[in-house]
Design an enzyme around this catalytic site. Structure first.
Site, mmCIF file in Angstrom:
data_model
loop_
_atom_site.group_PDB
_atom_site.id
_atom_site.type_symbol
_atom_site.label_atom_id
_atom_site.label_comp_id
_atom_site.label_asym_id
_atom_site.label_seq_id
_atom_site.Cartn_x
_atom_site.Cartn_y
_atom_site.Cartn_z
ATOM 1 N N ASP A 1 41.873 61.712 3.664
ATOM 2 C CA ASP A 1 40.726 61.770 4.647
ATOM 3 C C ASP A 1 39.771 62.888 4.600
ATOM 4 O OD1 ASP A 1 42.574 60.020 5.275
ATOM 5 O OD2 ASP A 1 42.907 60.867 7.385
ATOM 6 N N GLN B 1 41.831 66.327 3.221
ATOM 7 C CA GLN B 1 43.160 66.083 3.103
ATOM 8 C C GLN B 1 43.672 66.490 1.605
ATOM 9 O OE1 GLN B 1 45.910 65.004 6.011
ATOM 10 N NE2 GLN B 1 44.238 66.809 6.316
ATOM 11 N N PHE C 1 47.037 68.034 9.104
ATOM 12 C CA PHE C 1 46.374 66.588 8.851
ATOM 13 C C PHE C 1 44.977 66.675 9.495
ATOM 14 C CE2 PHE C 1 50.136 63.385 9.195
ATOM 15 C CZ PHE C 1 50.490 63.736 8.221
ATOM 16 N N SER C 2 44.394 65.506 9.601
ATOM 17 C CA SER C 2 42.961 65.498 9.717
ATOM 18 C C SER C 2 42.544 65.993 10.839
ATOM 19 C CB SER C 2 42.530 63.949 9.844
ATOM 20 O OG SER C 2 42.701 63.338 8.275
#
Length: 516
Positions: free
Chosen positions: A116, A132, A172-173
């Site tokens: 992402d 990511q 994470f995103s």
């Protein structure tokens, strides 16, 4: 096994044997754990330790200190770990070895895995692309934030990795904003980044849930510092905060995936304290949300809620609640694009970048980013459509090609050299033409105006009857197809990097080729 290394240079280099079984490596400094990674290792060692590339880790903050690396690694792996300037050149030699086998304007990392796009923000003439990233392998793991910059959305330079897993989880995103309202005691020039700390995704915090956290940059995005702030868990795996300023209601807004097909909308006056003002369920939508304001044809605003698969929903937004008719629209043909995000800091344009789920083809990198596209609303025959157009920067950089030099009987042919050039073929079908056929080596595309079916290598996509305008952009193994005034877009992987483009000339009223 254990290795102690006194840090003397800015970068630590880990030897990577890509695709092998991983082992846990823990890193300690002054008795405190500072990093945890899953690293693939060569356990055969028949002809010395095999190294595909060196993964780079900035360690400037540890200069003068001793790092202790522990794990069930062979001693030969530990012996190959480096922290010297000489290794920097050696690592670059390794990572550049596959450079000809990659796209030119679709961003790929030197080595490793990406997914992402994160923290997209424009500041001081640079488009920042965070993403990511697993620097240690060509498969998903060790989620960090990698970083690249561009001045023109076409040519990217990879920078140092900026965020790493910690005791709160892997990274994470998330999203970025310019601190234009001077929040959090930071200058207005600061860049702020909200991200998900994914608990339970590494051994360090295997029993934790996911929380939202915050980092900032005071040096134009080159380095990020984590802040002591968190948004407590709402649902166990809630993630992917997209934050923006809503001028009409004078507050910051966060959209967040909660669970299943549920999303939350939260508001804050100070970026520290948030309250949820809406929870909505959207048909088949899942993770990586974006709430996007597009300029309307009448000068007003058109609001659109977006999710990872490119599913989007038209509606209205008042700063508190998103009201929609619930009709799900699909932005892409096919499933290659995913998790698109729009840029912050760009006031007069809406620019979206997706991840392309390209598999590894025997290279030292996996995945790519889609070409940035400008989003707009168009109305055709009284209906509203989302258009995704090539950025203005493409038009400024491309060079027209004289098509008369490529004729061969009734077909136009062109030798495409993947990895060396990018081309775009723009065509308009004659009004009386019934079909179009395009062959790209082993790949075939056809369109039947009567049935409205676009077929790509035998897979049919209904795009509507009597579509006449098409654009085909080729960049290495990536083919981006747009049609119907950019309201139809598909991204596909080609089977060959080099091929002969063949297209029947008598079906077209106009043709134009551009090259970069």
């Amino acid at each position: 096994m254990e290795k102690q290394i006194k840090i003397k240079a800015d970068t630590l280099f880990l030897p990577i044997c890509a695709g092998k079984k991983t082992e846990l490596m823990e890193c300690f400094c002054e008795g405190k754990k500072v990093m945890e990674l899953q690293v693939p290792v060569d356990i055969q060692e028949k002809n010395g330790y095999h190294i595909d590339y060196y993964a780079r880790f900035p360690v400037k903050q540890f200069i003068g200190k001793t790092l202790i690396l522990r794990g069930h690694m062979p001693e030969s792996f530990l012996e190959e770990i480096r922290n010297d300037a000489v290794c920097d050149t050696a690592a670059s030699d390794r990572t550049d070895s596959d450079r000809p086998r990659r796209p030119r304007i679709h961003f790929t990392v030197q080595t490793g895995w990406i997914n992402d796009p994160n923290g997209l923000v424009y500041k001081d003439g640079y488009f920042h692309l965070y993403f990511q990233y697993n620097p240690c392998d060509i498969a998903w793991e060790n989620m960090c934030w990698g970083h690249a910059v561009s001045r023109d959305l076409l040519h990217w330079t990879q920078q140092d990795t900026v965020l790493y897993p910690d005791e709160h989880g892997t990274v994470f995103s998330g999203s970025g904003v310019v601190n234009e309202h001077g929040m959090l005691g930071l200058p207005e020039s600061a860049l702020l980044f909200f991200y998900t700390a994914a608990g339970a995704c590494n051994r360090w915090c295997e029993n934790d849930n996911s929380t939202q956290r915050l980092a900032y940059s005071l040096d134009g995005g080159a380095t990020l510092q984590k802040m002591n702030w968190e948004l407590a868990t709402i649902c166990k795996e809630n993630r992917d905060p997209k934050v923006f300023w809503h001028e009409e209601s004078r507050a910051y807004v966060m959209v967040l995936w909660l669970e299943k097909n549920d999303f939350g909308i939260l508001r804050s006056d100070d970026l520290r304290n948030w309250r949820m003002t809406d929870r909505l369920t959207l048909d088949q939508a899942w993770e990586c949300p974006d709430l996007i304001r597009l300029p309307g044809a009448d000068g007003g605003a058109e609001w659109m809620f977006w999710s990872a698969d490119g599913y989007y929903f038209w509606g209205t937004f008042d700063g508190f609640r998103f009201q929609t008719d619930g009709i799900r629209h699909e932005a892409y043909l096919g499933k290659l694009p995913y998790a698109a995000q729009t840029y912050a800091g760009v006031s007069d344009r809406v620019i979206s970048v997706p991840w392309l789920r390209l598999p590894n083809r025997g290279t030292l990198y996996t995945g790519a980013m889609g070409l940035p596209r400008e989003l707009s609303v168009v109305r055709l025959d009284g209906e509203k459509y989302l258009a995704q157009s090539l950025p203005l920067e493409w038009r400024k950089n491309c060079v027209p090609v004289d098509l008369t030099e490529m004729e061969r009987g009734e077909r136009l042919t062109y030798q495409y050299h993947g990895g060396e050039e990018v081309i775009e073929l723009r065509v308009c079908l004659r009004e009386d033409a019934q079909e179009m056929a395009l062959r790209l080596g082993k790949d075939a595309l056809t369109y039947d105006k009567k049935s409205g079916i676009l077929s790509v290598n035998g897979t049919d996509y209904p795009i509507g009857c009597d579509v006449r305008d098409f654009s085909f952009l080729l960049d290495d193994v990536i083919l981006e197809v747009t049609a119907k005034y950019d309201t139809i877009i598909g991204v596909f992987e080609l089977q060959e990097r080099e091929c002969i483009i063949e297209i029947e000339r008598d079906a077209f009223e106009k043709m134009q080729m551009n090259r970069m």
